[in-house]
Write a protein that holds these residues in place. Structure first.
Motif, mmCIF file in Angstrom:
data_model
loop_
_atom_site.group_PDB
_atom_site.id
_atom_site.type_symbol
_atom_site.label_atom_id
_atom_site.label_comp_id
_atom_site.label_asym_id
_atom_site.label_seq_id
_atom_site.Cartn_x
_atom_site.Cartn_y
_atom_site.Cartn_z
ATOM 1 N N PHE A 140 9.785 -9.708 37.613
ATOM 2 C CA PHE A 140 8.094 -9.266 37.236
ATOM 3 C C PHE A 140 7.558 -9.936 37.348
ATOM 4 O O PHE A 140 7.491 -10.541 37.872
ATOM 5 C CB PHE A 140 8.628 -9.066 35.597
ATOM 6 C CG PHE A 140 9.068 -10.532 34.630
ATOM 7 C CD1 PHE A 140 7.662 -11.482 34.457
ATOM 8 C CD2 PHE A 140 10.216 -11.306 34.869
ATOM 9 C CE1 PHE A 140 8.397 -12.504 33.884
ATOM 10 C CE2 PHE A 140 10.462 -12.098 34.190
ATOM 11 C CZ PHE A 140 9.197 -13.139 33.986
ATOM 12 N N ALA A 153 19.170 -14.612 33.902
ATOM 13 C CA ALA A 153 19.417 -14.453 32.707
ATOM 14 C C ALA A 153 20.803 -14.852 32.916
ATOM 15 O O ALA A 153 21.049 -15.366 31.326
ATOM 16 C CB ALA A 153 18.974 -13.007 31.971
ATOM 17 N N GLU A 155 21.518 -20.783 21.464
ATOM 18 C CA GLU A 155 20.719 -20.955 20.835
ATOM 19 C C GLU A 155 19.740 -19.327 22.297
ATOM 20 O O GLU A 155 20.077 -18.817 22.969
ATOM 21 C CB GLU A 155 19.841 -21.858 21.718
ATOM 22 C CG GLU A 155 20.440 -23.180 21.267
ATOM 23 C CD GLU A 155 19.660 -23.982 21.423
ATOM 24 O OE1 GLU A 155 18.965 -25.342 20.818
ATOM 25 O OE2 GLU A 155 20.197 -24.605 22.462
ATOM 26 N N SER A 156 18.715 -19.273 21.467
ATOM 27 C CA SER A 156 18.092 -17.611 21.650
ATOM 28 C C SER A 156 17.379 -17.676 22.848
ATOM 29 O O SER A 156 17.153 -18.637 23.441
ATOM 30 C CB SER A 156 17.098 -17.389 20.683
ATOM 31 O OG SER A 156 16.023 -18.431 20.804
ATOM 32 N N GLY A 157 17.676 -16.500 23.543
ATOM 33 C CA GLY A 157 17.372 -17.191 24.860
ATOM 34 C C GLY A 157 18.426 -17.632 26.026
ATOM 35 O O GLY A 157 18.218 -17.641 27.348
ATOM 36 N N CYS A 158 19.378 -17.490 25.289
ATOM 37 C CA CYS A 158 20.733 -18.092 25.988
ATOM 38 C C CYS A 158 21.314 -16.299 27.364
ATOM 39 O O CYS A 158 21.878 -16.895 27.640
ATOM 40 C CB CYS A 158 21.493 -18.616 25.879
ATOM 41 S SG CYS A 158 22.333 -18.034 24.694
ATOM 42 N N GLY A 159 20.846 -15.618 26.945
ATOM 43 C CA GLY A 159 21.502 -14.294 27.429
ATOM 44 C C GLY A 159 22.783 -13.268 26.847
ATOM 45 O O GLY A 159 23.359 -12.403 27.102
ATOM 46 N N LYS A 160 22.377 -13.931 25.030
ATOM 47 C CA LYS A 160 22.876 -13.256 24.790
ATOM 48 C C LYS A 160 23.846 -11.777 25.192
ATOM 49 O O LYS A 160 24.419 -10.860 24.826
ATOM 50 C CB LYS A 160 24.057 -13.290 23.362
ATOM 51 C CG LYS A 160 23.883 -15.150 23.198
ATOM 52 C CD LYS A 160 23.959 -15.713 21.768
ATOM 53 C CE LYS A 160 22.772 -15.190 20.791
ATOM 54 N NZ LYS A 160 21.706 -15.941 21.386
ATOM 55 N N THR A 161 22.421 -10.844 24.796
ATOM 56 C CA THR A 161 21.501 -9.329 23.878
ATOM 57 C C THR A 161 21.621 -9.341 26.079
ATOM 58 O O THR A 161 22.627 -8.225 25.815
ATOM 59 C CB THR A 161 20.366 -9.674 24.141
ATOM 60 O OG1 THR A 161 20.777 -9.894 22.623
ATOM 61 C CG2 THR A 161 20.355 -8.188 23.795
ATOM 62 N N THR A 162 21.302 -9.703 27.006
ATOM 63 C CA THR A 162 21.255 -9.029 28.248
ATOM 64 C C THR A 162 23.226 -9.286 28.161
ATOM 65 O O THR A 162 23.347 -8.335 29.202
ATOM 66 C CB THR A 162 21.466 -10.253 29.398
ATOM 67 O OG1 THR A 162 19.266 -10.553 28.360
ATOM 68 C CG2 THR A 162 20.785 -9.708 30.199
ATOM 69 N N LEU A 179 13.838 -14.681 36.965
ATOM 70 C CA LEU A 179 14.204 -15.193 35.621
ATOM 71 C C LEU A 179 15.625 -14.484 35.753
ATOM 72 O O LEU A 179 16.209 -13.596 35.714
ATOM 73 C CB LEU A 179 13.591 -14.934 34.744
ATOM 74 C CG LEU A 179 14.454 -15.363 33.432
ATOM 75 C CD1 LEU A 179 12.267 -15.265 32.184
ATOM 76 C CD2 LEU A 179 14.581 -14.778 32.863
ATOM 77 N N PHE A 187 16.417 -10.886 36.432
ATOM 78 C CA PHE A 187 15.154 -9.955 35.918
ATOM 79 C C PHE A 187 13.707 -10.757 36.878
ATOM 80 O O PHE A 187 13.563 -12.022 37.523
ATOM 81 C CB PHE A 187 14.206 -10.193 34.568
ATOM 82 C CG PHE A 187 15.237 -9.839 33.516
ATOM 83 C CD1 PHE A 187 15.693 -8.252 33.781
ATOM 84 C CD2 PHE A 187 15.814 -10.407 32.669
ATOM 85 C CE1 PHE A 187 16.522 -7.925 32.461
ATOM 86 C CE2 PHE A 187 17.134 -10.236 32.263
ATOM 87 C CZ PHE A 187 17.458 -8.789 31.642
ATOM 88 N N LEU A 217 13.446 -20.625 30.996
ATOM 89 C CA LEU A 217 14.287 -20.321 31.546
ATOM 90 C C LEU A 217 14.243 -20.661 33.661
ATOM 91 O O LEU A 217 15.153 -20.145 34.102
ATOM 92 C CB LEU A 217 15.034 -18.843 31.976
ATOM 93 C CG LEU A 217 16.432 -18.431 31.119
ATOM 94 C CD1 LEU A 217 17.152 -17.227 31.299
ATOM 95 C CD2 LEU A 217 17.295 -19.587 31.698
HETATM 96 N N1 LIG Z 1 14.110 -7.101 30.241
HETATM 97 C C1 LIG Z 1 13.519 -7.731 30.747
HETATM 98 N N2 LIG Z 1 12.453 -8.506 31.474
HETATM 99 C C2 LIG Z 1 12.681 -9.545 31.189
HETATM 100 N N3 LIG Z 1 13.189 -11.036 31.020
HETATM 101 C C3 LIG Z 1 14.829 -10.277 30.498
HETATM 102 C C4 LIG Z 1 14.606 -9.237 29.516
HETATM 103 N N4 LIG Z 1 15.267 -9.285 29.080
HETATM 104 C C5 LIG Z 1 15.362 -10.234 28.640
HETATM 105 N N5 LIG Z 1 15.005 -11.482 29.714
HETATM 106 C C6 LIG Z 1 15.095 -12.788 29.385
HETATM 107 O O1 LIG Z 1 16.701 -12.948 29.621
HETATM 108 C C7 LIG Z 1 16.519 -13.868 28.945
HETATM 109 C C8 LIG Z 1 17.168 -14.062 28.101
HETATM 110 O O2 LIG Z 1 17.339 -13.456 27.311
HETATM 111 P P1 LIG Z 1 18.568 -12.800 25.943
HETATM 112 O O3 LIG Z 1 20.072 -11.688 26.450
HETATM 113 O O4 LIG Z 1 17.325 -11.677 25.150
HETATM 114 O O5 LIG Z 1 19.326 -13.986 25.120
HETATM 115 P P2 LIG Z 1 19.528 -14.176 23.607
HETATM 116 O O6 LIG Z 1 19.900 -12.919 23.537
HETATM 117 O O7 LIG Z 1 20.593 -14.944 23.560
HETATM 118 O O8 LIG Z 1 18.711 -14.353 22.770
HETATM 119 C C9 LIG Z 1 14.962 -14.051 27.525
HETATM 120 O O9 LIG Z 1 14.701 -15.692 28.857
HETATM 121 C C10 LIG Z 1 14.747 -13.225 28.338
HETATM 122 O O10 LIG Z 1 13.376 -13.486 28.478
#
Ligand SMILES: Nc1ncnc2c1ncn2[C@@H]1O[C@H](COP(=O)(O)OP(=O)(O)O)[C@@H](O)[C@H]1O
Ligand SMILES: Nc1ncnc2c1ncn2[C@@H]1O[C@H](COP(=O)(O)OP(=O)(O)O)[C@@H](O)[C@H]1O
Ligand SMILES: [Mg+2]
Ligand SMILES: [Mg+2]
Lengths: 345, 347
Positions: free
Chosen positions: A16, A29, A48-55, A27, A14, A284
């Motif tokens: 920004f 992800a 843990e949160s922020g490790c990239g699962k949702t991404t 960043l 990402f 990150l």
């Molecule tokens: N659209 C975005 N723009 C900038 N950073 C992002 C965006 N989406 C996620 N991130 C960053 O990517 C990292 C991984 O996020 P995420 O996949 O949501 O983690 P998880 O689901 O494991 O908690 C985080 O540091 C988050 O802040």
């Protein structure tokens, strides 16, 4: 078995600006993520949160483009499709096969739409049914998830959290998907409702022959539902193992920490927790060099600070740790060996 | 581990408390009924239950922090600090001088969301300094030394520098630690912790739980710890009270309650959490059917009647009293009264 879906060397960066005129920040992800899920398997993704699962989930459903790497889907009876190479139009038919369920049912359900329309929408978008047939399909899938037909005219706010999650599941299932990505789908629910939804997910899987990617931070739930577990740390896959192998004998020190931190609902076992769990995930943007985990790892050596370990096979497990062969890490099952010996490689 | 004997004199004794909320166009809602709890110095009591069962309302009543439309309809909340007279908090006015003296002085509270007790526009250090100056009458410079020592004690790395951070500059875990430091600044006799680890990663949660246990040992304070997670209860509680729809349905020593859960609701809760077991030993979860009714639709008699698999004649008519299971372990269930057949804990 050939994988239903494979993710190869996927990275997602990402970029920004912090503020209007701030410097452009990037960043990472996801870093070189490789994994696959077999047909009928439940693959859990934890960390843990922020490790990239949702991404990772969003990258698979193409909710956002990846920076590098490819995602390949192998539909039954069809040639493999490289999803990452498709444009929006070409992607559309495959969106029916791969669906996502989200954590917060309230924010993922349009509050101004009736439940019937929420669940019918995907069928309308894909022009798969109308009129009487549409109504029957929607009512049928709602019934499957335990929402009565006479509730179809209500709006989401009239339902409890657990019921809303059922509606989210119905919306995902109405297109007869092959692969369902559940992103923290039970995390916000009270335990008794969580148990109901977990049972529902298992029943639906059997009935419709689904494959799940189950994203969760709760290792108790993961042990219950998953066949295999992928552990992520700072955008990297650090361990990938069959569930029982991972809980019996973790191979990565980060996995051990996650298991150790898991509160177990048995006061008789509370004494066994040692003080291995330490540190927090670094921001990150300031990713450590070498092994991403070395700043929190109690086994870290010079090599870990400079050389990034690749994912490699040790026993049934894929693990990214220089010392994976020799570490004796503590698992989470009953009387797993409590000894920790460390022999240098 | 054998159950630790309790010191005889409780620091806080909640007796038969009922709390209701009024609204202009509806009948009063009884949020919490007939609650009895005792807290002892150096010990932790966990209140556990699903959302809406009355945990926060109970805890906030101790500090008289519930909304203006709330009323403690009956009961006493006796607070007996070792260095003072016993007061009935339930009889005090929420904004009285006596209540303000107790709040944030003898009893502190921490929350799930630290930002609700930290000011976003002041540095963490300034906020803790102010607490210390208020309570100990120290000069700013000495207060800062105490602040730094406190931050160090709660595990904030580089405490002197971090004291100059604003809350938003800290990670969730560090913010929680800063809030704990602030709660401890006045050396409270009682710390009330309302789901302080719910929003945190398990790793951070484990560290915060360890920290609270350490601090409790050092300060000898009693702790009222609220959580919805039975794993956390097993980890931190000496005593546990299980709530359902405003009632404490079962309470007692944590080892006893986990070994022999005796209320059908407690049993059902325990069967709803996946155990960490190998596949062959794993069982399908057997959750309770349906959902918790809202407080205004609470069934007559035992509130759990509508969902209880064992409900029989007396349940819908009469609220069960407390029946002793063993030691101080009690449950409110008609099955436990003499003539009823024993509740069976399905294996
Ligand atoms: N659209 C975005 N723009 C900038 N950073 C992002 C965006 N989406 C996620 N991130 C960053 O990517 C990292 C991984 O996020 P995420 O996949 O949501 O983690 P998880 O689901 O494991 O908690 C985080 O540091 C988050 O802040
Ligand atoms: N301000 C309020 N006005 C009316 N009812 C309230 C209010 N606050 C709480 N309640 C009632 O009290 C019940 C218990 O709430 P609470 O103690 O916050 O539950 P929890 O166990 O999740 O902490 C709620 O279900 C609600 O019926
Ligand atoms: Mg996420
Ligand atoms: Mg609450």
């Amino acid at each position: 078995m050939t994988a239903l879906l494979s993710v190869e060397n996927v990275s997602k960066t990402f970029s920004f600006r912090s503020g209007w005129f701030g410097p452009l920040t990037t960043l990472d992800a996801l870093c070189d993520v490789t994994l696959s899920v077999a047909p009928g398997e439940t693959l859990a993704v934890v960390g843990e949160s922020g490790c990239g699962k949702t991404t990772l989930g969003r990258s698979i459903v193409r909710a956002q483009p990846v920076t590098a790497g490819k995602v390949t889907y192998r539909p039954p009876g069809h040639d493999p499709v490289e999803l990452t190479a498709l444009d929006k139009r070409a992607m559309k038919p495959w969106r029916r096969d791969i669906r996502m369920i989200f954590q917060d049912p309230m924010s993922s359900l349009n509050p101004h739409m009736r439940v019937f329309d929420i669940v019918a929408e995907p069928l309308r978008i894909h022009r798969l049914a109308r009129g009487q047939e549409l109504e029957e399909r929607v009512a049928g899938v709602l019934e499957k998830v335990g929402i009565p037909r006479d509730a179809m005219g209500r709006y989401p706010h009239a339902f409890s959290g657990g019921q809303r999650q059922r509606i989210g599941i119905a919306r995902a299932l109405v297109l007869d998907p092959k692969l369902v990505i559940a992103d923290e789908a039970v995390s916000a629910l009270d335990v008794s409702i969580q148990a109901q939804v977990l049972n529902l997910l298992e029943d639906l899987k059997d009935e419709f022959g689904l494959t799940y990617i189950f994203i969760s931070h709760d290792l108790g739930v993961v042990n219950y539902i998953a066949d295999r577990v992928v552990v992520m740390y700072l955008g990297h896959v650090v361990e990938n193992a069959p569930t029982e192998a991972l809980f019996e004998r973790p191979r990565h020190p980060y996995t051990e920490i996650l298991l150790e931190a898991l509160p177990i609902a048995d006061p008789a076992r509370r004494m066994r927790r040692a003080k291995t769990v330490r540190g927090e995930i670094p921001y990150l943007g300031s990713r450590p060099t070498g092994c991403p985990f070395h700043t929190r790892c109690r086994f870290a050596e010079d090599r870990c600070r400079t050389e990034k370990p690749a994912l490699r096979k040790v026993g049934e497990t894929e693990v990214a740790c220089h010392f994976a062969e020799t570490l004796e890490l503590k698992g989470a099952y009953g009387d797993a060996p409590a000894t920790r010996t460390f022999a240098k490689a | 581990m054998p159950p630790t004997p309790m010191a005889d004199k409780p620091l806080l004794k909640i007796e038969d408390v009922e709390i209701a909320f009024s609204s202009p166009d509806e009948a009063d809602i009884v949020a919490v009924r007939q609650v009895d709890l005792s807290l002892y110095p150096g010990k932790t009591l966990c209140l556990v239950g699903e959302s809406g069962c009355g945990k926060s309302v109970t805890a906030r009543a101790v500090l008289r922090l519930n909304d203006q439309n709330s009323l403690i309809r009956c009961g006493r909340i006796r607070f007996s600090p070792s260095d003072g007279e016993t007061v009935d908090i339930a009889a005090l006015k929420p904004d009285s001088l006596a209540m303000r003296k107790i709040r944030g002085n003898q009893i502190s509270m921490i929350f799930q969301e630290p930002m609700s007790s930290l000011s976003p526009v002041h540095t963490v250090g300034d906020q803790i300094d102010e607490m210390i100056m208020l309570h100990e009458g120290l000069k700013p410079k000495d207060a800062r030394e105490r602040t730094v020592a406190l931050l160090d004690q709660v595990g904030v790395p580089g405490p002197r520098e971090r004291a100059n951070s604003y809350p938003f500059q800290l990670s969730g875990g560090l913010r929680q630690r800063a809030m704990i430091a602030m709660a401890l600044a006045c050396k409270p006799n009682l710390l009330i912790a309302d789901e302080p680890t719910t929003a945190l990663d398990v790793t951070t949660q484990a560290q915060i739980l360890d920290l609270l246990k350490e601090l409790q040992e050092e300060y000898g304070m009693a702790m009222l710890f609220i959580t919805h997670d039975l794993g956390v209860v097993a980890e931190i509680a000496d005593e546990v009270a299980v709530m359902y729809l405003g009632d404490v349905v079962e309470q007692g020593n944590v080892f006893d309650v986990f070994r022999a859960p005796s209320h059908p609701y407690t049993q059902a809760l325990m069967r709803s959490i996946p155990t960490i077991a190998r596949k062959k030993e794993r069982q399908r979860l057997s959750p309770i059917k349906g959902t918790v009714p809202s407080a205004k639709d609470r069934p007559e008699g035992c509130a759990f009647t509508s969902r209880c698999p064992y409900a029989f004649e007396p349940c819908a008519g009469m609220m069960p009293g407390r029946t002793s299971v063993s030691g101080n372990h009690v449950a409110r269930c008609h099955l436990l009264t003499e003539n009823a057949r024993k509740a069976e804990v399905p294996a």
